[in-house]
Scaffold this active site. Structure first.
Site, PDB file in Angstrom:
ATOM      1  N   GLY A   1       0.831  -1.190   0.000  1.00 31.81           N
ATOM      2  CA  GLY A   1       0.000   0.000   0.000  1.00 31.81           C
ATOM      3  C   GLY A   1       0.872   1.247   0.000  1.00 31.81           C
ATOM      4  O   GLY A   1       2.029   1.218   0.434  1.00 31.81           O
ATOM      5  N   CYS A   2       0.317   2.358  -0.473  1.00 33.24           N
ATOM      6  CA  CYS A   2       1.099   3.593  -0.574  1.00 33.24           C
ATOM      7  C   CYS A   2       1.480   4.134   0.805  1.00 33.24           C
ATOM      8  O   CYS A   2       2.649   4.448   1.055  1.00 33.24           O
ATOM      9  CB  CYS A   2       0.331   4.640  -1.377  1.00 33.24           C
ATOM     10  SG  CYS A   2      -1.386   4.892  -0.857  1.00 33.24           S
ATOM     11  N   TYR A   3       0.515   4.235   1.710  1.00 35.40           N
ATOM     12  CA  TYR A   3       0.816   4.742   3.044  1.00 35.40           C
ATOM     13  C   TYR A   3       1.807   3.847   3.794  1.00 35.40           C
ATOM     14  O   TYR A   3       2.782   4.335   4.373  1.00 35.40           O
ATOM     15  CB  TYR A   3      -0.472   4.872   3.870  1.00 35.40           C
ATOM     16  CG  TYR A   3      -1.424   5.945   3.441  1.00 35.40           C
ATOM     17  CD1 TYR A   3      -1.046   7.284   3.407  1.00 35.40           C
ATOM     18  CD2 TYR A   3      -2.743   5.637   3.096  1.00 35.40           C
ATOM     19  CE1 TYR A   3      -1.945   8.280   3.044  1.00 35.40           C
ATOM     20  CE2 TYR A   3      -3.646   6.615   2.724  1.00 35.40           C
ATOM     21  CZ  TYR A   3      -3.246   7.937   2.697  1.00 35.40           C
ATOM     22  OH  TYR A   3      -4.135   8.915   2.333  1.00 35.40           O
TER      23      TYR A   3
ATOM     24  N   THR B   1       4.097   1.947   2.640  1.00 35.20           N
ATOM     25  CA  THR B   1       5.435   2.055   2.065  1.00 35.20           C
ATOM     26  C   THR B   1       6.237   3.122   2.807  1.00 35.20           C
ATOM     27  O   THR B   1       7.392   2.911   3.186  1.00 35.20           O
ATOM     28  CB  THR B   1       5.363   2.377   0.570  1.00 35.20           C
ATOM     29  OG1 THR B   1       4.718   1.293  -0.110  1.00 35.20           O
ATOM     30  CG2 THR B   1       6.742   2.579  -0.021  1.00 35.20           C
TER      31      THR B   1
END
Length: 309
Positions: free
Chosen positions: A120-122, A124
């Site tokens: 997931g972006c967050y 990461t």
């Protein structure tokens, strides 16, 4: 692996799928296979094309991703390798987490895996900031961590994108206020935290870009480390990484979310006030780059042997 690797993106019409497709069209050694519009939801057609490719990339909601995995795995010896961009398998024990810089051996594990989950972006950003400090003993695994983050609206899916681009959308909003955002399990597991962190994300009225921040009271940590100790631990962990860099800070810095847009880079920073014994860890990345499509292509290249692990 064939000289030209064949890849099928299941869900290529979504934001992440389109981003991956655009990047892969520029990659030598990869041939993209597609289904026409009317066949994209036909299980028989999807199963057939899965049997013709080396790698399937899933850009689908969790339930649909699980259905696709079952279709692919049902092919037995002809089953392709899978990279899943959903949340469905990110903490599954038999899947490899696709954050190549997370540990020294992670890129090799990705390269050898049958099934890889794209991060997931967050998480990461959060994992990049916290895992090195937990491993170094500077932050206890049971420390009460709070993670705050802001992302561009492109990470919120079709409805949110339309709301912002057609009717303006709110200038800023908090969400995940039930403390159960779907990214928390992977954030906790791969940061090596034994205590569930508090994670409160937000979205701003800009298309892409992301800041993830973690505040710390330094005098409550074992050994009362200085900001320089935290920064040094991050530098050691990511030494030699091409896409993750530790950036020096100044007290007068202001940090915008968008400067890394359209790149696959991630920057890590440690801000502090020595007199107050307070610090702030910050990760900056493009939620559509290192936070999504860019990370996926990095993993695809590793899985297909196009990059050295």
């Amino acid at each position: 692996m064939a000289a030209t690797a064949r890849v099928f993106i299941d869900g290529e019409a979504g934001t992440t799928g389109l981003g991956i497709r655009e990047r892969l069209l520029k990659q030598p050694g990869i041939a993209l296979k597609s289904l026409s519009g009317e066949k994209r939801k036909d299980p028989a057609a999807r199963r057939e094309i899965m049997g013709e490719v080396d790698l399937v990339v899933l850009c689908l909601p969790d339930a649909a991703a699980k259905e696709s995995v079952a279709l692919a795995d049902g092919l037995g010896n002809a089953a392709p390798r899978i990279l899943d961009a959903s949340t469905a398998y990110r903490v599954a024990p038999d899947w490899v987490y696709g954050f190549a810089e997370m540990d020294r051996g992670q890129a090799k594990r990705i390269a050898e895996a049958k099934h890889v989950s794209n991060p997931g972006c967050y998480p990461t950003g959060g994992i990049a900031l916290l895992r090195p400090l937990v491993e170094a003993g500077l932050v206890p695994a049971d420390y009460p961590i709070t993670v705050n983050a802001v992302s561009g609206y492109s990470g919120g899916g079709k409805a949110m994108i339309e709301a912002h681009e057609q009717s303006g959308g709110p200038s800023f909003e908090l969400y995940g206020l039930g403390f159960e955002h779907k990214h928390v399990p992977e954030l906790q597991q791969y940061s090596k935290l034994s205590r569930r962190p508090i994670f409160i994300p937000s979205v701003g009225h800009f298309r892409q870009g992301m800041l993830v921040s973690v505040p710390l009271h330094l005098d409550t940590l074992p050994g009362k480390p200085k900001a320089a100790d935290l920064e040094a631990a991050l530098e050691r962990h990511f030494e030699g990484a091409e896409l993750v860099k530790v950036v020096k800070t100044a007290p007068t810095d202001r940090l915008e979310a968008e400067p890394l847009n359209d790149t696959d880079q991630m920057e890590l920073r440690v801000y502090s006030n020595a007199a107050l014994n307070q610090a702030l860890l910050v990760a900056r990345l493009d939620n559509l780059g290192k936070g999504a499509s860019g990370a996926a292509v990095q993993n695809i290249r590793l899985m297909l042997g196009l990059d050295k692990a």
